[in-house]
Design an enzyme around this catalytic site. Sequence first.
Site, short mmCIF file in Angstrom:
data_model
loop_
_atom_site.label_atom_id
_atom_site.label_comp_id
_atom_site.label_asym_id
_atom_site.label_seq_id
_atom_site.Cartn_x
_atom_site.Cartn_y
_atom_site.Cartn_z
N THR A 79 0.83 -1.21 0.00
CA THR A 79 0.00 0.00 0.00
C THR A 79 0.86 1.25 0.00
OG1 THR A 79 -1.86 -1.10 1.08
CG2 THR A 79 -1.76 1.28 1.27
N GLN A 193 0.57 -10.11 -6.07
CA GLN A 193 0.05 -11.47 -6.17
C GLN A 193 0.85 -12.35 -7.12
OE1 GLN A 193 -2.15 -12.68 -4.21
NE2 GLN A 193 -3.15 -10.88 -3.36
N SER A 213 4.96 -7.15 -2.32
CA SER A 213 4.51 -7.34 -0.95
C SER A 213 5.18 -8.57 -0.37
CB SER A 213 2.99 -7.51 -0.90
OG SER A 213 2.55 -7.82 0.41
N HIS A 215 4.54 -10.31 2.60
CA HIS A 215 3.74 -11.36 3.24
C HIS A 215 2.92 -12.17 2.24
CE1 HIS A 215 -0.46 -9.62 3.42
NE2 HIS A 215 0.22 -8.53 3.13
N THR A 252 14.20 4.56 9.49
CA THR A 252 15.04 3.40 9.75
C THR A 252 14.39 2.14 9.20
OG1 THR A 252 15.95 4.42 11.75
CG2 THR A 252 16.13 2.01 11.57
N CYS A 340 -8.95 -6.77 2.14
CA CYS A 340 -8.28 -5.47 2.02
C CYS A 340 -9.09 -4.36 2.68
CB CYS A 340 -8.03 -5.13 0.55
SG CYS A 340 -9.53 -5.04 -0.43
#
Length: 405
Positions: A79, A193, A213, A215, A252, A340
Site C-alpha cells: 500500500t 500477487q 509485498s 507477506h 530506519t 483489504c
Amino acid sequence: MNVRRERIYLDHNASAPLLPEAREAAVAALDLGNPSSTHREGRAARAACENARASVARLIGGAGGSIPAENVVFTSGATEAATQLLSPHWLIGGQAVEIARVAVLETDHPATREGGRFAAEAVTRLPVDQNGVIDLGALAAFAEAAAKAGPAMLAISWANSETGVIQPVEAIRAVLEERRGDHSVVLVLDAAQTAGRIAVDLAATGADALILSGHKMGAAKGVGAIALRTLATRPFTLLRGGGQERGMRAGTEALPAIASFGAAAEVCFARGTDTVARLSAMRERLEEELTRRLPQAMILGKGAERLPNTVAMVHPGVKAETAQIALDLAGIAVSAGSACSSGKVGPSHVVAALAKAGLDVDQALGAIRVSFGLETDEGALDRFVCEYERLACRAAVKTRSAAAA
C-alpha cells in the site's frame, strides 16, 4: 467423543503462511544494529539489508537477472509502495514532470483503483471483459488522449487478487508503445500477487515500476518494495527524513521484516518453474472436482490466464459471506473476496465489474476465493469441496422449499 480436525488454510492471497526460512531470518535480524550506523553492528545490519535487497532483485530479474539491487526500495508494504508510485510527481528520464492523468482498472485493489495521490477528476477507470481482462480498446482510447495531453500513467494489478486473472502485459505494452506520441505513459504494475507464484521479469514487462509485498510470498507482514526499471524514471519521495534507501524512502529500515522478505524471495527463486507446474496441477484437479460435483458452479475468469493457485467461484443460492462463515466453522479458512478492508465483508466490486461487462452472475451472492500454496495437500482441497458441496445442497433444498411454499 468429538475429534477436533486440523484447520485448513486456503487464503494465501490474503497472506501466505510464514516460511520457516523467513521466520529464522527475522529472528536473527532482531539482534542486529541500525543499518545506517557505521560501527561493526551497523555494518552487519547493513549487510543483512543489502543481502535481502539483492535477493528480491534476483527474484524479479528474470533469467538474466537484469535488475540492479539498488533499484529495489523497501517500504512498509504494497500500500505504501502504491501510494508513492501513484503520484503526479515523477522524474522521467531524469527530468521532473507532472503526470496529468492515471488510468486504473475497475477490478483492482483499492490501493490502485482509487488513484493514489491523483485528484479524483484525474482518474480514469478502465473497464474489463467478462473474464476480468482489461478492455484494450478503452486503453487505446486513453493512451491516444494522453499522447496529446501530456505524460500519463497506467497503474494496474498484474494479477487480480480475487479471481487470479493475469492481465496481458505484452498486449498492454504494445498498445502503449503504438500510441505513445510525444509523451510518456508510465506503466506501474502491482505484482503483489504474482511475485513468487509465476515468473517475474521486470525488464521484459516494459513496466517502469513494480509493487511488491513480502507477506504474499511467505515473509513477515509489514514489508514491501518498489522495484524500478531504471533510477532515472521514478516517483518523487513520499517519506522524507534521514535519507535512508538512497533518499527514496526515509525512516530506519524494519530490518527483521526486510530480512524475512529476502529469505522468502530466495525460497521462491529456488523453487523456480516447479511452483507453477505443481500449483497448476492442484488448481486443475480442484476445478474438475468442483464442476463434476456442482455443475452449476461458475469459475470466475476461467476463460483467461490465471494464477495457478487461485479459484474464485459462485454457485446459485450460495451467498459468499454465509459460505465463508460456515466454512470457517467447519475448520476451513477461505475468503469472500479480498481481505483489504479491515476484515469487512461486503459486495465485491470485482464481481460487479464482471456483471457490468455482461457476465451472467448474481452480484448479490459474491464469490468465494480459494487460494493455496505448495504447502497445501490435496486432502485439504478435497475436504473443501465436500464442505462446499454440502452448502450448495442445503441452498438448493432451501430454494426448492421456498418455491413450493
